[in-house]
Structure formats: C-alpha cells, structure tokens
Scaffold this active site. Structure first.
Site, short mmCIF file in Angstrom:
data_model
loop_
_atom_site.label_atom_id
_atom_site.label_comp_id
_atom_site.label_asym_id
_atom_site.label_seq_id
_atom_site.Cartn_x
_atom_site.Cartn_y
_atom_site.Cartn_z
N ASP A 149 -15.09 2.02 5.42
CA ASP A 149 -14.42 1.69 4.14
C ASP A 149 -14.54 0.19 3.86
O ASP A 149 -13.57 -0.46 3.48
CB ASP A 149 -12.94 2.10 4.21
CG ASP A 149 -12.31 2.23 2.83
OD1 ASP A 149 -13.07 2.29 1.84
OD2 ASP A 149 -11.08 2.26 2.74
N THR A 175 -8.37 2.18 8.33
CA THR A 175 -7.79 3.50 8.06
C THR A 175 -8.83 4.62 8.16
O THR A 175 -8.54 5.71 8.63
CB THR A 175 -7.14 3.52 6.66
OG1 THR A 175 -6.28 2.38 6.56
CG2 THR A 175 -6.33 4.78 6.43
N TYR A 195 1.15 3.07 2.34
CA TYR A 195 1.68 3.11 3.71
C TYR A 195 2.93 2.24 3.88
O TYR A 195 3.71 2.43 4.79
CB TYR A 195 0.60 2.62 4.69
CG TYR A 195 0.17 1.21 4.37
CD1 TYR A 195 0.91 0.13 4.84
CD2 TYR A 195 -0.92 0.97 3.55
CE1 TYR A 195 0.55 -1.17 4.49
CE2 TYR A 195 -1.27 -0.31 3.20
CZ TYR A 195 -0.53 -1.37 3.68
OH TYR A 195 -0.86 -2.65 3.32
N GLY A 196 3.09 1.17 3.08
CA GLY A 196 4.20 0.25 3.28
C GLY A 196 4.00 -1.10 2.61
O GLY A 196 3.26 -1.21 1.63
N GLY A 218 0.88 -1.17 0.00
CA GLY A 218 0.00 0.00 0.00
C GLY A 218 0.91 1.21 0.00
O GLY A 218 2.13 1.07 0.10
N GLY A 269 -7.52 -15.29 4.92
CA GLY A 269 -8.07 -15.81 3.65
C GLY A 269 -8.09 -14.81 2.52
O GLY A 269 -7.38 -13.80 2.53
N1 ATP Z 1 -5.05 -10.54 7.74
C1 ATP Z 1 -4.92 -10.73 6.44
N2 ATP Z 1 -5.08 -11.96 5.92
C2 ATP Z 1 -4.93 -12.18 4.60
N3 ATP Z 1 -4.63 -11.22 3.72
C3 ATP Z 1 -4.48 -9.97 4.19
C4 ATP Z 1 -4.62 -9.66 5.55
N4 ATP Z 1 -4.42 -8.34 5.72
C5 ATP Z 1 -4.18 -7.86 4.49
N5 ATP Z 1 -4.21 -8.83 3.57
C6 ATP Z 1 -4.00 -8.70 2.13
O1 ATP Z 1 -2.78 -7.99 1.94
C7 ATP Z 1 -2.91 -7.05 0.88
C8 ATP Z 1 -2.62 -5.66 1.37
O2 ATP Z 1 -3.58 -5.36 2.32
P1 ATP Z 1 -3.86 -3.98 2.99
O3 ATP Z 1 -5.29 -3.94 3.37
O4 ATP Z 1 -2.94 -3.72 4.07
O5 ATP Z 1 -3.47 -2.99 1.86
P2 ATP Z 1 -4.39 -2.11 1.02
O6 ATP Z 1 -5.73 -2.02 1.70
O7 ATP Z 1 -4.31 -2.59 -0.37
O8 ATP Z 1 -3.71 -0.73 1.14
P3 ATP Z 1 -4.43 0.59 1.46
O9 ATP Z 1 -4.68 0.59 2.95
O10 ATP Z 1 -3.47 1.61 1.00
O11 ATP Z 1 -5.72 0.55 0.67
C9 ATP Z 1 -4.34 -7.17 0.35
O12 ATP Z 1 -4.33 -7.98 -0.78
C10 ATP Z 1 -5.08 -7.86 1.48
O13 ATP Z 1 -6.14 -8.63 1.00
#
Ligand code: ATP
Length: 644
Positions: free
Chosen positions: A495, A535, A335-336, A333, A457
């Site tokens: 969200d 977030t 963020y990192g 993301g 998952g």
């Molecule tokens: N607990 C979890 N189990 C399985 N997959 C996860 C988990 N947390 C995050 N992911 C997966 O990791 C990836 C990045 O997730 P994350 O939600 O942190 O980023 P993002 O939502 O894409 O970034 P942003 O917050 O900038 O929108 C996504 O594909 C998400 O489905």
C-alpha cells in the site's frame, strides 16, 4: 422541448422531471425506479440532452456525491471536471444559470437498459441493487461502452474472487437478455494509463495489448472514484453511507409485501481485510494453521509482551498532561487518532517529535462505524512495525536499513480517554472537522494500543522537491529500504501510495543500507525518506507469515481515479488473490507507481536546470522498464548497477 428557466420566479431552477422527454423516452424512463431504490439521488434533475448529464454530474459541490471528497482538497473533482466533460457547455447554449444541482448523472456513466419494462421490472431493479457492483453507479472518468452481464452464479463469485464482469468490447454494445440472467449496461473503461494528478496521462509499457498482464486491466471495471493517496477512510465513509441508505431502503421495502422476499447482501464486513498470521513451518504449511493457538488470553499475552508489559496500564497515568505539554492532534483514521508530541513550545515538528497513534481495541462498541480490532488482529501490525523498525539496529548484520519508521515505544493502556486529549480532539474538530466519533464514548474498561513513532516529515504528496535529482535519490532510498526488508523478511508493503512515504530534510550527506551483507551509501541530496503504514503489508517472521487477507474487498478493487487503484488490481492478479503468497513483484508495482508520481504529480522547485532535465529523463526511462523487473532487490541492483 421547453428549455426556458426563470431564475427569478423559482429558486429551484430546474426542469420538471421528464420535461425533456418525448413519449418514447417516457416509455423507457428508468429514473423513477432508480429514485425509489435510492440509487439515484432524488434531486437529480433532467438534463438538456443525454450527454450534458456529465455536466450535471460535476456541478454539484454539496450533494452526497459518489466522488468522495477529500477533507481539504478538490483535486479529484477538478480532475474529473477536466477529463469527463463531453457535452456542450450550458453557456454555449445561451443559458447563464446553472440548473444542475446533482453530482450523480442520471444518464452519463450508466446506460441502464431493461428498466421499467413489464411486470418484472421492480424485481430486476432489486437485483441490480443487490449486486456487489452497486457503486458502479458512479460517473466514469473514461469513455467507451461495455456490456456487463450478471447472472446468479457470477454474482456469487464476485463476492469470493475475481471480478465476474466480462468484457464484450468485440461484441455489439447492445445487451441481449436471456430469460434467466440479468444484464446491466454501463459505460466503463479499459484504462491502460497512469493518470497524473494534473490530469495528464502516462502510458505504462506493461499495459500494452499484447502483454498478458493486460488481463489485469481487462478484468476490472473502475467505478468507485477515490481521491489518490489515503483511501481507507474514504472507502469506510462511503460504505457507511451506502449501508445507511440501503438499510433504510431495505426497511422500506420490507414493509412492502410485494418485495418482501428481496434481501440485500451485507458488504461492510471486510473494510481493510482480515489480518492473519499462519505458520510456515514445513509440517504445518499445508494445514494453514494460525501461528498460535486460538486462545484469546494468548493473543493478549503476546501483545503485552511486545509492549514489555504484563497488563494494560492506566491511560490517564501513562499519558498525563505533564508528559504531553506540547501536543496537538494531526490526523485521524478509521482505526483511531494521531497526535504529535513536540519538544518545543511552538509545537513545530522535528526529528525529536513523537507521533502517537491511539487505537482502541477489544471493546464491544463500534468506533467510527467499525468494529474494534482484537488483540489477535493488532498483533501482526505490532510485530511488523517493531521488526521493520529493528532493521536499523544491526541485529541482522546482513540486512540493515533505517528507512522504516522508528518505533519508540508501544504501550497497552486502559481507561477513559484523558481529558486533555479529548480537548485536543475537539480543537482539531473545530479547526479541520473530524469524521471520527468523539473519544468521550470510551469508558474505564476500554483498552488501547498506543504506537509512539518517530516523526518523519511530510508525505510525498505535499513535499516540494528541489529538482528531479532529489526525487531520483529519494526513489533510490525507497527502493533500497524495500529491498532490504524483502531480503530479510520476504516483505511486501502492498500500500505504498504517496501518503505513506514521508520525507524529512537532513544535513547528513549519505544514508547507508546493507543488503545481503553488502553496504551501500546513497547520497541523501538533503532528504531522508521513511515508509509508514503496514496495514496491508506481508512479511515472514519467525516462521510465521503475517498478512492481510483483502481477497473479498471488492470495493477497493473496483476503485479508480488514479494509477494507484490499478495497483491493487495488479497485485490481486499477481497473487491470484492468495494474499499470504510472497510475490515481490507487488513491490515493483508500487515502485512503478512512485516513479509515475515523480514524473507527474510531485512538486518541483527548480525545473529549468540541466540537472533536473537529466534526472527527469532517468525517471522516465526507468518507468519504461520497471515492470520488467521481478523484485525490489532486482531493482536495487539495477539502480546501483550491480551485476547479479
Ligand atoms: N511517523 C510519522 N511522522 C510524521 N507524520 C506521520 C507519521 N505517521 C503518520 N503520520 C501522519 O499522520 C496522519 C495519519 O497517518 P496514518 O498513516 O496513521 O493514517 P492514515 O493512513 O490516514 O489512516 P489509514 O491507515 O486509515 O489510511 C497522516 O497525515 C500521516 O502523514
């Protein structure tokens, strides 16, 4: 008009600019000015007729289109292709080459008037460039011309509050320009529908004309077309792109004496809003005071306390290669980075795997085009993550749910990015392509927060349900999860798109929820749902309201492309743009969105069974009434058939 194209003699099979115009057209031609401003792509070519500009806008894959392309899919583009084509296809005009290379239509979505007229023309274009609505230059997915009027006071207001754009659907479609205001006309939409990813349309009863809630829709003007689901990265990338373009164009103009007084307004300072925490103790509410004094050490101390640490630990030691034997980068993301730590050699994820989100904080260098978060900004996310995960622990026996992602550990570490994680970053970049900065930019003084989460998952978007019955019970789990947090912490997710609902197969027969001291067992139908990503979330904890102030995030509220983007506008309306307010209807909006995705969007394995038909109808019926409910708690009662 010469429409002949000689493909063999000229690899750029396009007409000369202006070839299609007659002398009157040329008088009104705005495009050279738009190109100067970099609003219109230089390689935009003349279309054969006005309406064919929509084809022009969808035939390019390579250019930096306003359609933000997903890394892995073209769904958005396909959808636009299905819904936007309004002109005679080239083939029917006997032309068998594709002369259109651009993705931004010169005419289709915008009908710019009053450009290039008289001495003030260039000045006026600058003002258009100054508008926070700059991205309205995108091809609309819908039809219907609206008249948009910008004047100076409205423009200022647009940075602070609700959109300044007024519908003039009852008036004529022509713009009339008084001396002191600036008018821009373009095609836009009043979209009262929920669009599915398959391009079909769900009409939500809440959007009927006689409903006051249609105000939400009337006020908005969709413009920035985003991929459904994860939007933050797309919007950040798009903004970065715009800023680069604009700063170079500004630099050009600054050297031009004639226009030296015209300045652009900065707009990238509010990417995901500003995390805030304020006291809700009666005597302090009116003062809107922060939860703790504005003392940097105190924020750091609080974060470290949540990590059970008294100082940041060495990154390399804490995440040594030995502990990360079966690790792979799975996502990123702004963020990192996100890594998955498996317990098996094949690195196949299961419930014992750990997801590690590594977020650099407090540093001076920009990461992925963003300022790094501070201890203050990360604190409320840490608090929300921990407290929602703690709802599984029966600390508060009145409200229990395991529907929020379990936080295994939160660590605060310091130092250079470990070499083995850098290598995993590079492998991901090679295979999938990363849009993030290489982590070798960090030096030994860099601090990070590492969130270690239980693997939960696949997300709803990529999951395939057996049938609508399984989807329906997934929905019940989601609703009860939110209802429990609503009851415990006045929680709003804010969200909950289909990338933030994760689904894992389970052998458990049922999953339990305690809502207001009553325990309910919900059949799993073989799956367990988990909610992630807080977030934008809001909650009250320890007399403190943690929320994200996205009141100034005009881009997010102008986005379109899916029902999801209506929800942000609906929330803003319900909250009157005061994001600290508790308004559980925002949870209902997201539940309405999830149901819409279950009706049109998610994948089903068996659709020819009676059970599928029965539960599919239930989902549809629920969609009809859902927006009449006021909270997730009320929705849970409705689903469980509990009398209030
Ligand atoms: N607990 C979890 N189990 C399985 N997959 C996860 C988990 N947390 C995050 N992911 C997966 O990791 C990836 C990045 O997730 P994350 O939600 O942190 O980023 P993002 O939502 O894409 O970034 P942003 O917050 O900038 O929108 C996504 O594909 C998400 O489905």
């Amino acid at each position: 008009m010469d429409t002949s194209l000689d493909k063999s003699s000229n690899s750029d099979n396009t007409l000369e600019d202006g070839a299609w115009m007659d002398s009157f057209d040329k008088l009104l031609e705005p495009r050279p000015k738009l190109r100067e401003l970099n609003i219109l792509k230089k390689e935009v070519h003349a279309s054969f007729n006005r309406d064919s500009s929509v084809e022009n806008s969808i035939n390019s894959k390579g250019s930096d289109s306003i359609y933000l392309k997903p890394i892995s899919s073209d769904i958005n583009e396909d959808k636009c292709r299905k819904s936007s084509i309004i002109s005679t296809p080239l083939i029917h005009r006997g032309i068998n080459v594709d002369p259109f290379k651009c993705s931004l239509s010169p005419i289709g979505a915008w009908r710019l008037m009053y450009f290039g007229k008289g001495k003030d023309a260039s000045k006026e274009e600058m003002i258009v460039g100054n508008q926070n609505k700059r991205h309205l230059l995108g091809p609309s997915m819908n039809s219907g011309i609206r008249t948009i009027e910008f004047d100076e006071s409205a423009r200022k207001a647009s940075f602070q509050n609700l959109p300044t754009i007024e519908s003039s659907s009852n008036s004529s479609n022509r713009c009339v320009r008084p001396n002191n205001s600036k008018h821009v006309c373009f095609e836009s939409a009043i979209d009262n529908t929920a669009k599915s990813s398959t391009g079909r349309t769900l009409i939500n009863p809440a959007y009927r004309e006689d409903d006051t809630r249609t105000d939400v829709i009337q006020k908005r003007v969709p413009s920035l077309t985003l991929q459904p689901g994860k939007w933050r990265k797309s919007i950040c990338l798009w903004r970065r792109n715009q800023v680069t373009k604009r700063s170079s164009s500004l630099a050009r103009r600054k050297s031009d004496k004639r226009n030296s007084s015209v300045e652009f307004i900065g707009f990238i300072d509010c990417v995901v809003g500003k995390r805030k925490s304020i006291y809700l103790k009666p005597e302090r509410v009116s003062e809107n005071l922060p939860c703790i004094p504005d003392n940097e050490d105190d924020w750091e101390r609080r974060v470290l306390k949540r990590c059970n640490q008294s100082f940041p630990l060495p990154f390399e030691e804490q995440y040594a290669t030995d502990n990360l034997m079966y690790c792979v980068k799975i996502g990123e993301g702004a963020y990192g980075e996100v890594f998955l730590k498996s317990t098996n050699r094949r690195k196949t994820p299961d419930a014992s795997s750990t997801v590690m989100k590594i977020i650099p904080i407090e540093g001076d260098i920009e990461v992925n085009g963003e300022k790094q978060k501070t201890f203050e900004e990360i604190l409320s996310e840490v608090v929300i993550s921990i407290e929602l995960a703690n709802l599984r622990k029966e600390i508060d026996s009145a409200n229990i749910t395991s529907g929020f992602v379990n936080v295994k550990k939160i660590a605060c570490v310091k130092g250079k990015y470990p070499q083995h994680l850098q290598k995993l970053w590079e492998s991901f970049d090679k295979e999938k392509g990363s849009e993030n900065d290489h982590p070798d930019i960090f030096d030994e003084t860099q601090i990070y927060i590492v969130l270690e989460l239980e693997f939960c998952g696949k997300d709803l978007e990529s999951f395939t349900f057996l049938n609508a019955e399984q989807a329906y019970f997934a929905l019940v789990q989601v609703v009860l999860t939110i209802a429990v947090a609503e009851n415990a912490y006045q929680f709003e997710h804010r969200d909950l798109h289909w990338g933030n609902i994760l689904i894992l197969n389970t052998t458990a027969k049922e999953v339990k929820f305690t809502l207001g001291n009553q325990t309910y067992a919900v059949p799993t139908k073989g799956i367990k749902t988990t909610l992630i990503d807080y977030t934008l979330s809001r909650m009250t904890f320890d007399n403190c309201c943690h929320y994200n102030d996205i009141s100034c995030d005009e881009d997010l509220f102008s986005a379109s492309g899916d029902y999801q983007f209506d929800i942000y506008r609906m929330m803003r309306e319900a909250l009157r743009n005061n994001w600290e307010t508790f308004e559980p209807r925002t949870n209902i909006f997201w539940i309405s969105y999830i149901i819409s995705k279950m009706i049109e969007g998610v994948k089903y394995k068996n659709t020819r069974t009676k059970i599928h038909t029965t539960y599919y109808s239930k989902l549809k019926n629920l969609f009809e009434i859902i927006l009449n409910l006021k909270s997730a708690i009320e929705c849970a009662r409705y689903l469980l058939d509990i009398k209030p």
